[in-house]
Design a protein around this motif. Sequence first.
Motif, short mmCIF file in Angstrom:
data_model
loop_
_atom_site.label_atom_id
_atom_site.label_comp_id
_atom_site.label_asym_id
_atom_site.label_seq_id
_atom_site.Cartn_x
_atom_site.Cartn_y
_atom_site.Cartn_z
N GLU A 7 0.80 -1.25 0.03
CA GLU A 7 0.03 -0.12 0.02
C GLU A 7 0.91 1.25 -0.11
OE1 GLU A 7 -3.22 2.58 -0.21
OE2 GLU A 7 -3.06 0.45 -0.74
N ARG A 8 1.75 1.23 0.61
CA ARG A 8 2.78 2.43 0.88
C ARG A 8 3.58 2.56 -0.61
NH1 ARG A 8 5.40 0.56 4.79
NH2 ARG A 8 7.22 -0.23 3.61
N GLU A 9 3.87 1.56 -1.24
CA GLU A 9 4.56 1.67 -2.63
C GLU A 9 3.49 2.02 -3.51
OE1 GLU A 9 7.98 1.45 -3.40
OE2 GLU A 9 7.68 1.99 -1.31
N ARG A 10 2.16 1.60 -3.38
CA ARG A 10 1.26 1.95 -4.41
C ARG A 10 1.01 3.57 -4.37
NH1 ARG A 10 -3.54 3.88 -4.64
NH2 ARG A 10 -3.99 4.02 -2.53
N GLU A 11 0.97 3.86 -3.14
CA GLU A 11 0.79 5.47 -3.07
C GLU A 11 1.72 6.27 -3.63
OE1 GLU A 11 -0.07 6.51 1.01
OE2 GLU A 11 -1.95 5.26 1.34
N ARG A 12 2.84 5.89 -3.27
CA ARG A 12 4.17 6.35 -3.83
C ARG A 12 4.16 6.39 -5.45
NH1 ARG A 12 10.07 5.46 -4.42
NH2 ARG A 12 9.84 3.46 -4.00
N GLU A 13 4.11 5.50 -5.97
CA GLU A 13 4.19 5.07 -7.35
C GLU A 13 3.02 5.74 -8.12
OE1 GLU A 13 6.86 4.28 -8.67
OE2 GLU A 13 7.91 3.35 -6.98
N ALA A 14 1.89 5.90 -7.81
CA ALA A 14 0.63 6.29 -8.08
C ALA A 14 0.96 7.94 -8.25
CB ALA A 14 -0.54 6.29 -7.43
N GLU A 15 1.55 8.39 -7.33
CA GLU A 15 1.99 9.93 -7.26
C GLU A 15 2.91 10.30 -8.38
OE1 GLU A 15 2.28 13.73 -6.05
OE2 GLU A 15 0.67 12.56 -5.97
N ASN A 16 4.05 9.33 -8.52
CA ASN A 16 4.93 9.24 -9.36
C ASN A 16 4.38 9.32 -10.92
OD1 ASN A 16 7.15 9.44 -7.74
ND2 ASN A 16 7.59 7.28 -7.81
N ALA A 17 3.30 8.50 -10.91
CA ALA A 17 2.91 8.55 -12.33
C ALA A 17 2.01 9.58 -12.69
CB ALA A 17 1.93 7.21 -12.36
N ARG A 18 1.06 10.01 -11.61
CA ARG A 18 0.44 11.31 -11.62
C ARG A 18 1.35 12.47 -12.21
NH1 ARG A 18 -0.78 15.75 -9.26
NH2 ARG A 18 0.59 15.32 -7.27
N ARG A 19 2.41 12.59 -11.50
CA ARG A 19 3.23 13.76 -11.80
C ARG A 19 4.18 13.64 -13.09
NH1 ARG A 19 7.07 14.35 -6.24
NH2 ARG A 19 5.31 15.23 -4.83
N LYS A 20 4.23 12.63 -13.72
CA LYS A 20 4.86 12.19 -15.04
C LYS A 20 3.86 12.60 -15.97
CE LYS A 20 7.50 8.74 -17.63
NZ LYS A 20 8.09 7.45 -17.49
N ALA A 21 2.67 12.24 -15.68
CA ALA A 21 1.45 12.38 -16.94
C ALA A 21 1.34 14.20 -16.81
CB ALA A 21 0.07 11.70 -16.08
N GLU A 22 1.35 14.61 -15.50
CA GLU A 22 1.35 16.14 -15.71
C GLU A 22 2.33 16.93 -16.45
OE1 GLU A 22 0.72 17.48 -11.62
OE2 GLU A 22 -1.24 16.81 -11.52
N ARG A 23 3.51 16.07 -16.26
CA ARG A 23 4.85 16.83 -16.85
C ARG A 23 4.85 16.58 -18.36
NH1 ARG A 23 8.35 13.79 -14.46
NH2 ARG A 23 9.33 12.68 -15.99
N TYR A 24 4.13 15.63 -18.81
CA TYR A 24 4.19 15.33 -20.31
C TYR A 24 3.04 16.07 -21.01
CZ TYR A 24 7.36 11.49 -20.91
OH TYR A 24 8.62 10.93 -21.22
N ARG A 25 2.02 16.35 -20.32
CA ARG A 25 0.88 17.18 -20.82
C ARG A 25 1.08 18.60 -20.75
NH1 ARG A 25 -3.04 13.09 -17.92
NH2 ARG A 25 -3.58 11.58 -19.71
N GLY A 26 1.73 19.12 -19.63
CA GLY A 26 1.92 20.53 -19.38
C GLY A 26 0.65 21.18 -19.34
#
Length: 214
Positions: free
Chosen positions: A98-117
Amino acid sequence: MSAPRRFADRTEAGERLGAALRERDLDVDVVLAIPRGGLPLGRAVADALDVPLDVVVASKIGAPGNPEYAIGAAASDGTVWRNEEAFVGTRTDEAYFEREREREAENARRKAERYRGDRPEPDLTGKTVAVVDDGVATGSTVRACLQMLRESDAERVVLAVPVGPPQTVGELRELADEVVCLLTPRGFRGVGQFYDRFDQVSDEEAMAYLDRSA
């Protein structure tokens, strides 16, 4: 169109995938590529179908003490796919996962935002979505992306990849409405094995493909 034995590069693989999707008359509305390697290929598919290109992002959840061994993956909205066999086999506990799920979901969210601008997320309501990547091996991140899209308002989810091992491709058919895979070799060792050129794709290079979207 005959199935290729291998691909020159990601762009050629995308052109072949685009042709295969056109032949199947799937009426795709939007292509979602998995960064980074999926974007050169996704650009070619989107151009072939004359539809917009965007991204769908998930991040691998690594096993305790062995981060390269995926026990699951988390998509940018928190949707998770878990490899139960790997979870049990590595004796992973729920708190760690669960701890890693939250961390990796946040990493994925930030990556999506960075790509979309400044671009908003695409509205998938009632649409046929094609998820593309440069290939699948275990398919952990692809599974999380497909799981997320299954829970969205998309009408139909198609997975399109150039190459993957037969077992993985078969399992992915349970998560997508349709799977288009050009090559399913039994002697699969890795995705790069089936490309003449399989260079690493940087974030900057990948985002440049997205910037050219319709």
